[in-house]
Design a protein around this motif. Structure first.
Motif, PDB file in Angstrom:
ATOM      1  N   GLY A   1       2.474   2.470  -2.626  1.00  0.00           N
ATOM      2  CA  GLY A   1       2.394   3.156  -3.914  1.00  0.00           C
ATOM      3  C   GLY A   1       3.240   2.566  -5.029  1.00  0.00           C
ATOM      4  O   GLY A   1       3.458   3.209  -6.058  1.00  0.00           O
ATOM      5  N   LYS A   2       3.682   1.310  -4.872  1.00  0.00           N
ATOM      6  CA  LYS A   2       4.525   0.710  -5.910  1.00  0.00           C
ATOM      7  C   LYS A   2       3.732   0.483  -7.200  1.00  0.00           C
ATOM      8  O   LYS A   2       4.165   0.870  -8.289  1.00  0.00           O
ATOM      9  CB  LYS A   2       5.095  -0.632  -5.404  1.00  0.00           C
ATOM     10  CG  LYS A   2       5.860  -0.516  -4.095  1.00  0.00           C
ATOM     11  CD  LYS A   2       6.400  -1.849  -3.607  1.00  0.00           C
ATOM     12  CE  LYS A   2       5.348  -2.889  -3.292  1.00  0.00           C
ATOM     13  NZ  LYS A   2       4.478  -2.567  -2.150  1.00  0.00           N
ATOM     14  N   THR A   3       2.558  -0.139  -7.059  1.00  0.00           N
ATOM     15  CA  THR A   3       1.723  -0.371  -8.238  1.00  0.00           C
ATOM     16  C   THR A   3       1.307   0.953  -8.874  1.00  0.00           C
ATOM     17  O   THR A   3       1.333   1.097 -10.102  1.00  0.00           O
ATOM     18  CB  THR A   3       0.478  -1.198  -7.836  1.00  0.00           C
ATOM     19  OG1 THR A   3       0.912  -2.487  -7.412  1.00  0.00           O
ATOM     20  CG2 THR A   3      -0.497  -1.349  -8.998  1.00  0.00           C
ATOM     21  N   THR A   4       0.969   1.917  -8.035  1.00  0.00           N
ATOM     22  CA  THR A   4       0.569   3.223  -8.565  1.00  0.00           C
ATOM     23  C   THR A   4       1.710   3.862  -9.361  1.00  0.00           C
ATOM     24  O   THR A   4       1.486   4.500 -10.386  1.00  0.00           O
ATOM     25  CB  THR A   4       0.131   4.140  -7.401  1.00  0.00           C
ATOM     26  OG1 THR A   4      -0.869   3.456  -6.647  1.00  0.00           O
ATOM     27  CG2 THR A   4      -0.427   5.447  -7.918  1.00  0.00           C
TER      28      THR A   4
ATOM     29  N   GLY B   1       0.781  -1.230   0.000  1.00  0.00           N
ATOM     30  CA  GLY B   1       0.000   0.000   0.000  1.00  0.00           C
ATOM     31  C   GLY B   1       0.811   1.278   0.000  1.00  0.00           C
ATOM     32  O   GLY B   1       0.254   2.355   0.193  1.00  0.00           O
TER      33      GLY B   1
HETATM   34  N1  LIG Z   1      -8.199   2.204  -7.609  1.00  0.00           N
HETATM   35  C1  LIG Z   1      -7.917   2.736  -6.400  1.00  0.00           C
HETATM   36  N2  LIG Z   1      -8.825   3.497  -5.755  1.00  0.00           N
HETATM   37  C2  LIG Z   1      -8.552   4.030  -4.554  1.00  0.00           C
HETATM   38  N3  LIG Z   1      -7.397   3.873  -3.930  1.00  0.00           N
HETATM   39  C3  LIG Z   1      -6.452   3.128  -4.489  1.00  0.00           C
HETATM   40  C4  LIG Z   1      -6.652   2.523  -5.783  1.00  0.00           C
HETATM   41  N4  LIG Z   1      -5.540   1.847  -6.101  1.00  0.00           N
HETATM   42  C5  LIG Z   1      -4.680   2.020  -5.092  1.00  0.00           C
HETATM   43  N5  LIG Z   1      -5.217   2.798  -4.123  1.00  0.00           N
HETATM   44  C6  LIG Z   1      -4.560   3.191  -2.864  1.00  0.00           C
HETATM   45  O1  LIG Z   1      -3.310   3.708  -3.187  1.00  0.00           O
HETATM   46  C7  LIG Z   1      -2.346   3.305  -2.255  1.00  0.00           C
HETATM   47  C8  LIG Z   1      -1.174   2.698  -2.957  1.00  0.00           C
HETATM   48  O2  LIG Z   1      -1.599   1.491  -3.574  1.00  0.00           O
HETATM   49  P1  LIG Z   1      -0.638   0.613  -4.465  1.00  0.00           P
HETATM   50  O3  LIG Z   1       0.107   1.493  -5.399  1.00  0.00           O
HETATM   51  O4  LIG Z   1      -1.457  -0.455  -5.062  1.00  0.00           O
HETATM   52  O5  LIG Z   1       0.353   0.023  -3.380  1.00  0.00           O
HETATM   53  P2  LIG Z   1       1.413  -1.159  -3.470  1.00  0.00           P
HETATM   54  O6  LIG Z   1       1.480  -1.636  -4.881  1.00  0.00           O
HETATM   55  O7  LIG Z   1       2.685  -0.552  -3.007  1.00  0.00           O
HETATM   56  O8  LIG Z   1       0.959  -2.229  -2.541  1.00  0.00           O
HETATM   57  C9  LIG Z   1      -3.039   2.377  -1.280  1.00  0.00           C
HETATM   58  O9  LIG Z   1      -3.347   3.096  -0.105  1.00  0.00           O
HETATM   59  C10 LIG Z   1      -4.295   1.986  -2.007  1.00  0.00           C
HETATM   60  O10 LIG Z   1      -5.337   1.773  -1.094  1.00  0.00           O
END
Ligand SMILES: Nc1ncnc2c1ncn2[C@@H]1O[C@H](COP(=O)(O)OP(=O)(O)O)[C@@H](O)[C@H]1O
Ligand SMILES: [Mg+2]
Lengths: 240, 343
Positions: free
Chosen positions: A43-46, A41
């Motif tokens: 922000g890696k995927t983001t 959570g």
């Molecule tokens: N589609 C979305 N809608 C709302 N919040 C999101 C969405 N995708 C990710 N988030 C939030 O963004 C943050 C970073 O998520 P993400 O990048 O998936 O983390 P990681 O890949 O590092 O586990 C998290 O707090 C997650 O809840």
């Protein structure tokens, strides 16, 4: 050292009303593997989705191969030479393995030699070539997702947790495939929660926390410093 | 670490029941046909009604195929689709009337030629209209369903009014080209020639569409895009361009359906498309949004049921299709052949 293949400067991304990426600065060196690490959570995927363009950066700049791609539409970023393996694999379940691969070859028909090489690194793809991709097992889907990104030579590969939930034998297949990819001179930015895999493949590491890059350095340095790992990533990292 | 894959390649286990469940919608058409035979009793009436139901189903399928893809690809709800049906019918029938000599001649060749010209003209006009409609009306409201409903209904009304301006407010009666009138008698049943032609055209189009979807890259892109548009873009394809192409093709097919429906009824009105849209929406919903094959099966079911019930209990004809929709949605809330959507 040559210019980094990918450069993020002060990148900020919002999802709905949430401020998720808070000034991400990141350099991905050419021809090597950079591991993007950090707790769940953070922000890696983001970050990866912002690089390919599925989320639009609100501020900051993304430079790829010397060109500013911050505002480019997603397909143009892909055609500029970025292969993307999303966290959910993005398999087209109704299509066969072959059809998935035909789509992955964007500049013409799928090259036969390339296909045979992919068969050698991911043998199940040959076995299930004409089967619906939706019927593959989780590990086979992940192989297909990576093979799709590798269907043609790309400059940079963005790979999000390729070993998540996979059995050890399949994980070693993945590692082998990514090593071959790297040996071909590709640059890879990869999110990985399995520390053994990160250590085996990574040249560089960047650690995220709360929407920022908080540490960068060599993967070996991070791997050999347990207190640093503890401080940066807490206990959520699977230690092996 | 070793590289050799030691795992045996096997499929994830799919239970037999699940495989059968996937195939059941395909069986519904023959089952309905047999139930129809049992209910109607008289084989020659049944055959007449079955051909009539299949013809109607094929025409509805031609209209519905574009609409379901437009929804599947971009989540766009387009009530304006009905306008393309009417415009197609008016353009096509105008060509037919203008070439009255060919249509009235007792020559199959000339008759088919005039129908072909009518269809080509209708498809060109409705395809072009679709292109403009997408650009002006649909594109500003991507991703907003309520606005889509409002503006596309608005577009539908405007186009219907324009038809009245160009062709006048009255319905237009006409008759089919000479050799397409009348019926064959087969096994004691009267089979209208035009209905057999409509079945043949519908089947031909369905087969052609399947070939495009399975054998061409653009077809693969459309199928993949319905499932996961984001990934299609990440591979390097512009989904918006694909969508415009599908929108234009779908509008042209609605135009074709309009000409065919007009020839079937031998009367056209500006509101004919709007009226047909009830059945078209039922077909798209029960087929599974985004599924062309689902729309095909759904259209045949709707056409057959409508004809059987109209014969058995005329008052229940439309109600029967709503009941069919309710029953199918209770069985499969996503429709008969739901598209596996990413996320
Ligand atoms: N589609 C979305 N809608 C709302 N919040 C999101 C969405 N995708 C990710 N988030 C939030 O963004 C943050 C970073 O998520 P993400 O990048 O998936 O983390 P990681 O890949 O590092 O586990 C998290 O707090 C997650 O809840
Ligand atoms: Mg993630």
């Amino acid at each position: 050292m040559s210019e980094p293949v990918l450069k993020l400067k002060g990148v900020e991304t919002d999802i709905a009303q949430y401020h998720i990426l808070k000034k991400v600065d990141l350099d991905v060196p050419r021809g090597s593997v950079t591991m993007l690490l950090g707790r769940n959570g953070v922000g890696k995927t983001t970050t990866l989705r912002t690089i390919i363009g599925h989320w639009q950066a609100r501020a900051g700049s993304i430079t790829f191969d010397g060109n500013d791609i911050t505002r480019l539409p997603v397909p143009d970023r892909a055609r500029a030479g970025i292969g993307f393996v999303p966290e959910d694999m993005g398999i087209f379940a109704d299509l066969t393995v072959e059809e998935n691969m035909i789509l992955a070859a964007i500049s013409g028909p799928l090259d036969a030699a390339r296909r045979d090489w992919l068969f050698s690194v991911f043998p199940p793809l040959r076995t299930f070539w004409n089967a619906a991709a939706g019927n593959l097992s989780g590990g086979q889907k992940q192989m297909l997702s990576i093979a799709r990104a590798m269907a043609e030579r790309r400059t940079l590969y963005l790979i999000d947790e390729p070993t998540k939930g996979l059995a050890p034998a399949i994980i070693s297949t993945m590692v082998g495939a990514l090593r071959e990819l790297k040996a071909q001179g590709a640059s890879i930015l990869m999110v990985e929660q399995n520390f053994a895999v990160a250590k085996a493949l990574g040249d560089h590491a960047a650690v995220m926390d709360d929407g920022r890059i908080v540490w960068t350095g060599s993967m070996a340095e991070l791997a050999n410093d347990a207190t640093l790992q503890e401080r940066l990533m807490g206990l959520s990292m699977e230690m092996q | 670490m070793t590289i050799a894959p030691t795992h045996k390649p096997t499929f994830a286990d799919i239970p037999l029941s699940e495989r059968l469940a996937k195939a059941t919608p395909l069986l519904l058409v023959p089952v309905l046909v047999l139930v129809g035979l049992a209910a109607i009793g008289n084989p020659s009436s049944w055959l007449t009604l079955t051909v009539s139901g299949l013809a109607m189903g094929m025409m509805i399928f031609i209209i519905a195929s574009g609409l379901t893809l437009v929804f599947g690809l971009m989540d766009v709800i387009n009530f304006g689709h009905g306008a393309f049906i009417s415009v197609g019918a008016f353009v096509g029938i105008s060509v037919l009337l203008a070439l009255g000599g060919w249509a009235g001649a007792p020559s199959l060749l000339l008759n088919l030629l005039v129908v072909l010209l009518a269809v080509i003209a209708a498809m060109i006009v409705t395809g072009g209209l679709g292109w403009a409609f997408e650009k002006v009306i649909v594109r500003p409201v991507y991703g907003a369903h309520l606005k889509q409903i409002l503006v596309t209904v608005g577009g539908l009304i405007v186009i219907e009014q324009l038809i009245a301006v160009v062709w006048g407010p009255e319905e237009i009666f006409f008759s089919r080209p000479e050799t397409l009138k009348g019926a064959f008698t087969f096994w004691g049943a009267a089979l209208e020639k035009y209905r057999i032609l409509a079945v043949a055209v519908g089947l031909g189009l369905f087969v052609a569409m399947r070939l495009v979807f399975r054998r061409t890259k653009i077809g693969l892109i459309v199928r993949a895009g319905v499932e996961n548009g984001e990934m299609v873009e990440a591979l390097g394809y512009r989904l918006s361009r694909v969508f415009i192409g599908v929108f234009i093709a779908g509008s042209a097919l609605a135009g074709l359906g309009g000409v065919m429906w007009g020839l079937y009824q031998e009367v056209i009105t500006a509101s004919m498309g709007e009226e047909l849209m009830i059945l078209v929406f039922i077909v798209v919903i029960i087929g599974g949004l985004g599924s062309v094959e689902g729309a095909f099966i759904g259209a045949l079911l709707v056409g057959l049921l409508q004809n059987y019930v109209a014969f058995l209990e005329p008052k229940l004809a439309l109600v029967s299709n709503i009941a069919l929709m309710t029953a199918i949605l209770m069985w499969r809330p996503q429709g008969m052949l739901p598209v596996v959507k990413a996320k």
